[in-house]
Every structure is written in structure tokens, then in C-alpha cells.
Scaffold this active site. Structure first.
Site: not given
Length: 255
Positions: A2-3, A51, A245
Site C-alpha cells: 500500500p502506498e 498513508k 528495501r
């Protein structure tokens, strides 16, 4: 993953089903807030900020953050509920009961509706907000010119809403390596405007697209495409994992 666009779309969906309706059930499955019952309260609005997502009633604000795996599910009863549910809300919609379930939410809390802005006061300009300020976002970006551009883009205090997918895609379309310093960006205002445009065109999509080609497997430039040919030059897309990441880039198109 989710962004900001996903959270914006989620808020719009929840708003459509809940705003103006009275809650007939409020079951919070987070120990600290398990005794909170908002049954009987009217949902005034549902909004997103970066967010973060807020479901506001007259007195309270249900604040959530999806983090990596969270989601909100909406539908006519019954919507499946299992051990991953963190909150269950129901509201009458004409003669049908709507059920909203927050699943695997990374954060869920109930706070004072009139002070909920404090929890997002640290955020930079929201890429999808009506009051989006590209000048302030660009100024935030160049505060630390030696900072890696990917690190700066992912810092929600710089601008709010970018996650790892958009970070990698923005670096590609801007022609800079994720590890390049912010000073390598020739036009910071153009970069943050591109960021806004990317999220804006995807705000109603569940499957984000940055290439303009919405066909499956052709939606992204570099993210998730390690070892595949660059869509522009054919060079194999490289990747690396830093600080948990994954970073993707084209060795030829990005410097």
C-alpha cells in the site's frame, strides 16, 4: 504494498459506504481499544493523509495505517472475518447492512476526533491533497543535498505518500540511480510534480500503472523486473537490497 494512492482509494471507498450513516456495530480487536464502542455514532467523514486513514465520527477518530500487509474490506454482510481482523464496523444502508473489516492493520487506534491532526503533523506535503504544495515539497527535498534520492523520497516528512514502488519508478523516469544524491536531480520541482502525477492518475486503480500500458505485466518500468530487459533500451534491470528495501534500476538509463 500500500502506498498513498491505495490509501486514498481505500478512503474514498469507505467514505462512499459509511459517510452519513449510523454505526450499528463496532468491534475493535486491539486490546488497548477493545472496550471502545462507537455504536450509535454517525460517521461524518473518511479521509486520508499520506498513508494514514481516518474514520471520523462526532467524538472519535479511528486512525489506521496499512503498513505492509493491511487492508480494508467492504461489502454487504457477511464479509469474511478471521483472526486477522482488527476492527469490524457495520452500518445500515437503506435496508442492507454494510460491513467494513480492517485486516492486518499495522496500526489501529481510536483518538480524539478534534486532535487527530497531531498524529500526521510531521508529514510533508500530501501528494494527493487538494492543498498539495510542490514548492514546499521541492524545498523539503533539497534540504539535505547529499542524501540518497531514494531515502529522501521515502521519508514521509519530505512528502507524504510515496512507497518503494513509486520511489523506484520515479528514479527511473527521472534518469537517476536510487543511490544518487539529491543534488543529482537537475529539477527538484519537476521530480515532485512527477510524483504527484503518478499517484494522481492511479488514485482510482487497485493495480497501479506508471508506463501508460495497463496490460498485465506491462504496468511498471523497473519495479519487480530484475533480470528483464529495460522497456526503453533493453539492458537487463538490476536490483539490490538495502535496509530491507529492494531497489531496481536500469544501468544504462539511470546515472
Amino acid at each position: 504494498m500500500p502506498e498513498g494512492d491505495t490509501v486514498w482509494h481505500t478512503a474514498a471507498t469507505l467514505r462512499r459506504h459509511l459517510a452519513g450513516r449510523t454505526l450499528t456495530r463496532c468491534d475493535i480487536r486491539v486490546p488497548r481499544f477493545a472496550a471502545v464502542d462507537l455504536t450509535g455514532e454517525v460517521v461524518d467523514e473518511v479521509i486520508s493523509r499520506g498513508k494514514h486513514l481516518f474514520i471520523r465520527t462526532g467524538t472519535a477518530s479511528i486512525h489506521s495505517h496499512l503498513q505492509m500487509d493491511g487492508s480494508w474490506r467492504v461489502g454487504n454482510r457477511p464479509v469474511r472475518v478471521d483472526h486477522r481482523a482488527r476492527i469490524i464496523l457495520e452500518a445500515n444502508q437503506q435496508e442492507q447492512a454494510i460491513r467494513v473489516v480492517g485486516v492486518d492493520l499495522g496500526l489501529l487506534e481510536v483518538i480524539d476526533r478534534h486532535n487527530d491532526g497531531a498524529v500526521v503533523a510531521h508529514l510533508g506535503p500530501d501528494l494527493l491533497a487538494d492543498d498539495w504544495d510542490p514548492q514546499r515539497a521541492a524545498a523539503n527535498l533539497i534540504v539535505a543535498p547529499d542524501r540518497p534520492i531514494a531515502e529522501a523520497l521515502l521519508d514521509q516528512r519530505v512528502l507524504a505518500g510515496i512507497g518503494n514502488v513509486y520511489c523506484n519508478e520515479l528514479c527511473f523516469v527521472s534518469g537517476v540511480l536510487p543511490t544518487a544524491p539529491v543534488s543529482a536531480v537537475a529539477d527538484p520541482r519537476r521530480l515532485v510534480t512527477r510524483a504527484r502525477d503518478m499517484l494522481w492518475v492511479n488514485r482510482f486503480r487497485w493495480n497501479r500503472c506508471t508506463t501508460g500500458d495497463t496490460r498485465a505485466g506491462r504496468r511498471l518500468w523497473v519495479y519487480g523486473r530484475a533480470g528483464q530487459g529495460c522497456r526503453r533500451c533493453g539492458t537487463l534491470i538490476a536490483y539490490d537490497t538495502t535496509d530491507e528495501r529492494v531497489r531496481y534500476w536500469c544501468p544504462a538509463c539511470q546515472r
